[in-house]
Every structure is written in C-alpha cells, then in structure tokens.
Design a protein around this motif. Structure first.
Motif, PDB file in Angstrom:
ATOM      1  N   HIS A 190       8.395  11.380 -15.474  1.00  0.00           N
ATOM      2  CA  HIS A 190       8.525  11.458 -14.011  1.00  0.00           C
ATOM      3  C   HIS A 190       7.687  10.375 -13.332  1.00  0.00           C
ATOM      4  CE1 HIS A 190       8.917  13.244 -10.003  1.00  0.00           C
ATOM      5  NE2 HIS A 190       7.632  12.937  -9.866  1.00  0.00           N
ATOM      6  N   ALA A 191       6.424  10.239 -13.767  1.00  0.00           N
ATOM      7  CA  ALA A 191       5.544   9.250 -13.141  1.00  0.00           C
ATOM      8  C   ALA A 191       6.052   7.828 -13.363  1.00  0.00           C
ATOM      9  CB  ALA A 191       4.129   9.403 -13.695  1.00  0.00           C
ATOM     10  N   VAL A 192       6.500   7.525 -14.577  1.00  0.00           N
ATOM     11  CA  VAL A 192       6.961   6.171 -14.885  1.00  0.00           C
ATOM     12  C   VAL A 192       8.242   5.845 -14.124  1.00  0.00           C
ATOM     13  CG1 VAL A 192       7.849   4.684 -16.719  1.00  0.00           C
ATOM     14  CG2 VAL A 192       5.835   6.110 -17.134  1.00  0.00           C
ATOM     15  N   CYS A 193       9.174   6.796 -14.071  1.00  0.00           N
ATOM     16  CA  CYS A 193      10.424   6.547 -13.345  1.00  0.00           C
ATOM     17  C   CYS A 193      10.167   6.351 -11.859  1.00  0.00           C
ATOM     18  CB  CYS A 193      11.403   7.702 -13.575  1.00  0.00           C
ATOM     19  SG  CYS A 193      12.156   7.687 -15.220  1.00  0.00           S
ATOM     20  N   CYS A 194       9.197   7.068 -11.319  1.00  0.00           N
ATOM     21  CA  CYS A 194       8.837   6.863  -9.911  1.00  0.00           C
ATOM     22  C   CYS A 194       8.302   5.449  -9.709  1.00  0.00           C
ATOM     23  CB  CYS A 194       7.797   7.901  -9.496  1.00  0.00           C
ATOM     24  SG  CYS A 194       7.350   7.827  -7.750  1.00  0.00           S
ATOM     25  N   ALA A 195       7.449   4.976 -10.630  1.00  0.00           N
ATOM     26  CA  ALA A 195       6.902   3.617 -10.529  1.00  0.00           C
ATOM     27  C   ALA A 195       8.011   2.581 -10.660  1.00  0.00           C
ATOM     28  CB  ALA A 195       5.836   3.408 -11.600  1.00  0.00           C
ATOM     29  N   LEU A 196       8.941   2.802 -11.588  1.00  0.00           N
ATOM     30  CA  LEU A 196      10.046   1.859 -11.777  1.00  0.00           C
ATOM     31  C   LEU A 196      10.933   1.792 -10.539  1.00  0.00           C
ATOM     32  CD1 LEU A 196      11.061   2.701 -15.457  1.00  0.00           C
ATOM     33  CD2 LEU A 196       9.905   0.636 -14.643  1.00  0.00           C
ATOM     34  N   ARG A 197      11.161   2.952  -9.949  1.00  0.00           N
ATOM     35  CA  ARG A 197      11.997   2.981  -8.739  1.00  0.00           C
ATOM     36  C   ARG A 197      11.360   2.177  -7.613  1.00  0.00           C
ATOM     37  NH1 ARG A 197      15.431   4.934  -5.323  1.00  0.00           N
ATOM     38  NH2 ARG A 197      14.682   4.841  -3.184  1.00  0.00           N
ATOM     39  N   LEU A 198      10.051   2.357  -7.424  1.00  0.00           N
ATOM     40  CA  LEU A 198       9.368   1.659  -6.344  1.00  0.00           C
ATOM     41  C   LEU A 198       9.243   0.165  -6.641  1.00  0.00           C
ATOM     42  CD1 LEU A 198       6.793   4.456  -5.661  1.00  0.00           C
ATOM     43  CD2 LEU A 198       8.491   3.612  -4.040  1.00  0.00           C
ATOM     44  N   ASN A 227      19.324   3.621  -2.940  1.00  0.00           N
ATOM     45  CA  ASN A 227      19.730   3.543  -4.342  1.00  0.00           C
ATOM     46  C   ASN A 227      18.903   4.562  -5.124  1.00  0.00           C
ATOM     47  OD1 ASN A 227      21.627   1.498  -4.119  1.00  0.00           O
ATOM     48  ND2 ASN A 227      20.129  -0.121  -4.387  1.00  0.00           N
ATOM     49  N   GLY A 228      19.534   5.624  -5.591  1.00  0.00           N
ATOM     50  CA  GLY A 228      18.803   6.667  -6.283  1.00  0.00           C
ATOM     51  C   GLY A 228      18.045   7.573  -5.322  1.00  0.00           C
ATOM     52  N   VAL A 229      17.371   8.558  -5.881  1.00  0.00           N
ATOM     53  CA  VAL A 229      16.614   9.515  -5.076  1.00  0.00           C
ATOM     54  C   VAL A 229      15.266   8.894  -4.705  1.00  0.00           C
ATOM     55  CG1 VAL A 229      15.425  11.747  -5.128  1.00  0.00           C
ATOM     56  CG2 VAL A 229      17.719  11.525  -6.114  1.00  0.00           C
ATOM     57  N   PRO A 230      14.903   8.840  -3.429  1.00  0.00           N
ATOM     58  CA  PRO A 230      13.615   8.256  -3.027  1.00  0.00           C
ATOM     59  C   PRO A 230      12.443   9.071  -3.562  1.00  0.00           C
ATOM     60  CG  PRO A 230      14.710   9.280  -1.153  1.00  0.00           C
ATOM     61  CD  PRO A 230      15.695   9.284  -2.269  1.00  0.00           C
ATOM     62  N   LEU A 259       0.832  -1.200   0.000  1.00  0.00           N
ATOM     63  CA  LEU A 259       0.000   0.000   0.000  1.00  0.00           C
ATOM     64  C   LEU A 259       0.865   1.247   0.000  1.00  0.00           C
ATOM     65  CD1 LEU A 259      -2.782   1.362   0.223  1.00  0.00           C
ATOM     66  CD2 LEU A 259      -2.601   1.159   2.711  1.00  0.00           C
ATOM     67  N   ASP A 260       1.962   1.218   0.737  1.00  0.00           N
ATOM     68  CA  ASP A 260       2.867   2.359   0.798  1.00  0.00           C
ATOM     69  C   ASP A 260       3.462   2.655  -0.580  1.00  0.00           C
ATOM     70  OD1 ASP A 260       4.442   4.313   2.507  1.00  0.00           O
ATOM     71  OD2 ASP A 260       6.068   3.192   1.585  1.00  0.00           O
ATOM     72  N   SER A 261       3.849   1.610  -1.301  1.00  0.00           N
ATOM     73  CA  SER A 261       4.416   1.808  -2.630  1.00  0.00           C
ATOM     74  C   SER A 261       3.376   2.363  -3.600  1.00  0.00           C
ATOM     75  CB  SER A 261       4.987   0.493  -3.168  1.00  0.00           C
ATOM     76  OG  SER A 261       6.126   0.122  -2.439  1.00  0.00           O
ATOM     77  N   LEU A 262       2.156   1.828  -3.543  1.00  0.00           N
ATOM     78  CA  LEU A 262       1.097   2.341  -4.413  1.00  0.00           C
ATOM     79  C   LEU A 262       0.785   3.801  -4.099  1.00  0.00           C
ATOM     80  CD1 LEU A 262      -1.320  -0.741  -4.427  1.00  0.00           C
ATOM     81  CD2 LEU A 262       0.051   0.097  -6.334  1.00  0.00           C
ATOM     82  N   ARG A 312      11.528  -1.526  -8.251  1.00  0.00           N
ATOM     83  CA  ARG A 312      12.861  -2.027  -7.907  1.00  0.00           C
ATOM     84  C   ARG A 312      13.009  -2.172  -6.395  1.00  0.00           C
ATOM     85  NH1 ARG A 312      17.899   1.690  -9.465  1.00  0.00           N
ATOM     86  NH2 ARG A 312      16.944   2.957  -7.822  1.00  0.00           N
ATOM     87  N   PHE A 313      12.483  -1.200  -5.653  1.00  0.00           N
ATOM     88  CA  PHE A 313      12.561  -1.253  -4.200  1.00  0.00           C
ATOM     89  C   PHE A 313      11.811  -2.470  -3.664  1.00  0.00           C
ATOM     90  CE2 PHE A 313      10.652  -0.254  -0.064  1.00  0.00           C
ATOM     91  CZ  PHE A 313      11.787   0.038   0.678  1.00  0.00           C
ATOM     92  N   ASN A 314      10.595  -2.723  -4.178  1.00  0.00           N
ATOM     93  CA  ASN A 314       9.812  -3.868  -3.716  1.00  0.00           C
ATOM     94  C   ASN A 314      10.498  -5.183  -4.059  1.00  0.00           C
ATOM     95  OD1 ASN A 314       7.872  -2.202  -2.696  1.00  0.00           O
ATOM     96  ND2 ASN A 314       6.400  -2.501  -4.354  1.00  0.00           N
ATOM     97  N   ALA A 315      11.171  -5.220  -5.209  1.00  0.00           N
ATOM     98  CA  ALA A 315      11.846  -6.452  -5.626  1.00  0.00           C
ATOM     99  C   ALA A 315      13.013  -6.806  -4.717  1.00  0.00           C
ATOM    100  CB  ALA A 315      12.329  -6.319  -7.069  1.00  0.00           C
ATOM    101  N   THR A 316      13.550  -5.813  -4.018  1.00  0.00           N
ATOM    102  CA  THR A 316      14.702  -6.059  -3.141  1.00  0.00           C
ATOM    103  C   THR A 316      14.319  -6.127  -1.664  1.00  0.00           C
ATOM    104  OG1 THR A 316      15.192  -3.674  -3.023  1.00  0.00           O
ATOM    105  CG2 THR A 316      16.275  -4.944  -4.764  1.00  0.00           C
ATOM    106  N   LEU A 317      13.011  -6.101  -1.374  1.00  0.00           N
ATOM    107  CA  LEU A 317      12.588  -6.131   0.029  1.00  0.00           C
ATOM    108  C   LEU A 317      13.070  -7.390   0.748  1.00  0.00           C
ATOM    109  CD1 LEU A 317       8.919  -4.766   0.070  1.00  0.00           C
ATOM    110  CD2 LEU A 317      10.930  -3.760   1.160  1.00  0.00           C
ATOM    111  N   ASP A 318      13.042  -8.515   0.046  1.00  0.00           N
ATOM    112  CA  ASP A 318      13.407  -9.787   0.674  1.00  0.00           C
ATOM    113  C   ASP A 318      14.857 -10.171   0.418  1.00  0.00           C
ATOM    114  OD1 ASP A 318      10.776 -10.075   1.582  1.00  0.00           O
ATOM    115  OD2 ASP A 318      10.147 -10.976  -0.315  1.00  0.00           O
ATOM    116  N   ALA A 319      15.613  -9.242  -0.166  1.00  0.00           N
ATOM    117  CA  ALA A 319      17.024  -9.543  -0.437  1.00  0.00           C
ATOM    118  C   ALA A 319      17.776  -9.679   0.885  1.00  0.00           C
ATOM    119  CB  ALA A 319      17.649  -8.449  -1.291  1.00  0.00           C
TER     120      ALA A 319
END
Length: 257
Positions: free
Chosen positions: A111-119, A140-143, A75-78, A121-128
């Motif tokens: 801007h909107a797409v890059c923000c979605a891509l960043r988040l 990694n990058g600007v939040p 929910l936070d990412s969305l 990527r963040f979700n994909a590394t949550l369980d790393a």
C-alpha cells in the motif's frame, strides 16, 4: 523610511499558509500511527480523516491566495505519501495484518509503495502540456486520500458494526489492501471535483444532503463514513463509464483523448 515592497526581504505570509496546512495534514497522518500503537483505533482513523480534509484544503487555499509554488507541490506529495501511504499501512498492520507477520508486512508495504509510485507518476506529469483526463476533471487511478479511505474501509466498518470479528481477519483485510494498492497505480479514470456538473434544479437538494451528511458524521461517524466510502467504491465503475462517454465525444470533435 519605509522600505519599498519590491525590496523587502522574505516571502509574504500568504505564501506560507497553504504549506502550513500541508504540514498539518502530515502531522495528523503520523498522529494516526501514534493512536494505532496504543490501539485507539477510532482516533487513528479520525486522524487520517482530518489529514484528508486538510489535504483537500491546502491546494484550494493556495489558489485562493495565489500562492502556488513548486515547493508547495513537492511538499504536498511528500505529505500525501506519509499521511495516506505510510500511516494507513502501519495502522492496518497493527490492527490486522500483523497476525501473519511476514506476508502481512509485505502487504502493508504494498500500500505504501503504490501510494508513492502514484504520486511520483503525478509529479512527473505536472508539466505535461496535454492531459485530457485532467482537463475533463478525472484522475488516473484512485487518488492518495481516497486510497487511504478505501484501505481503511474494513477498520471503519469494524468500528461501525461494534467490532464485528470477521472484518478484522487477515484473510479479509489482506486481499482488500492489495486491491486498493493496485487501484492507486492503475490507469482507470476516477472522478475528480472538476468532472461534476450540478444542475440548477439540483443545487438546493444537494446542499441539503451535504448538510445532513455533515450532521450524520457528528452523530454516527463510523456508519456515515462507511457509507461515504462505499459510495466511492460504487462510483469507480461509474467513472470509467462516464469517461468513456467523454472520450467518445472528444474523438467525435477531433480532440486528443
């Protein structure tokens, strides 16, 4: 007869509280678009700022109440995509980028797409298991919230300078928006709260500065906000240099980097 707690249905209210704060941040982000439609630019930026404050609180509230959940993380990412990706993009388009309708909208979308891509990527590394930058307190990058503030910097400066016309020119706003979008999906290390260590002797002066900054936000909000965002811009190369030093120290100690 009182039903045993283990058999009660539903979830405790404390588990809902951080999610409610996240939903509130989403609503403030979208409200910024509503104010932009009526050209109330100060209220539009103010709504995004409030969304950023709420976004900074929800995770801390979840940890304080021990109410972290995968649902809350999603929910936070969305919420972040809408409040700090979609909403600033629409605000910038309505304020400046619409003067070049075809390319302006594409830049807003970037801007909107890059923000979605960043988040994503963040979700994909949550369980790393091993994330050296996160362990050292860096991003990694600007939040996303900082990315929204950076993207809106021309508008904030415009408000601070009594609507200096050059700041609204599409040929100023468009390249800046692209740069910020690329910073969000970049691999550059940027400061997070965990990367700072405050010396005991600096604690009281720092608290004084925070108090003065808070008072300045009330008396001269746009000038103060402009200054804070510009400080963040200056901090990006400093963060790169700082993490390079941390990385060298980890290598010398045979830690993965």
């Amino acid at each position: 007869m009182i039903e045993p707690r283990s058999r009660r249905r539903g979830i405790p209210l404390r588990a809902v509280t951080p999610n409610a704060v996240t939903a509130l941040a989403l609503c403030f982000g979208l409200t910024g678009v509503r104010f932009a439609i009526t050209e109330e630019w100060d209220k539009a930026v103010g709504a995004i700022v409030i969304a950023g404050v709420l976004d900074g609180l929800d995770g801390r509230i979840a940890r304080l109440l021990k109410a972290q959940s995968r649902f809350g993380a999603e929910l936070d990412s969305l919420s972040d995509v809408i409040a700090f990706g979609v909403s600033p993009a629409v605000i910038l388009f309505l304020w400046s980028l619409h003067y070049v309708p075809k390319y302006g909208w594409v830049i807003a979308l970037a801007h909107a797409v890059c923000c979605a891509l960043r988040l994503a990527r963040f979700n994909a590394t949550l369980d790393a298991g091993d994330n050296p930058r996160k362990a050292a307190g860096y991003f990694n990058g600007v939040p996303a919230p900082a990315g929204a503030a950076l993207a809106l910097l021309p508008l904030i400066l415009w408000l601070a300078t009594d609507q200096w016309p050059i700041l609204q020119l599409t040929y100023v706003v468009a390249p800046w928006t692209i740069i910020v979008a690329l910073l969000m999906i970049s691999d550059l290390p940027t400061y997070g709260w965990g990367s700072f260590r405050v010396r005991r002797g600096v604690r009281l002066p720092l608290l004084l500065l925070v108090g003065l900054a808070g008072a300045s936000l009330l008396t001269a909000p746009w000038a103060t906000l402009s200054g804070l965002v510009l400080i963040y811009v200056v901090a990006i190369p400093l963060a790169i240099r700082s993490y390079a030093r941390v990385k060298r120290q980890r290598v010398s100690l045979n830690f993965p980097s």
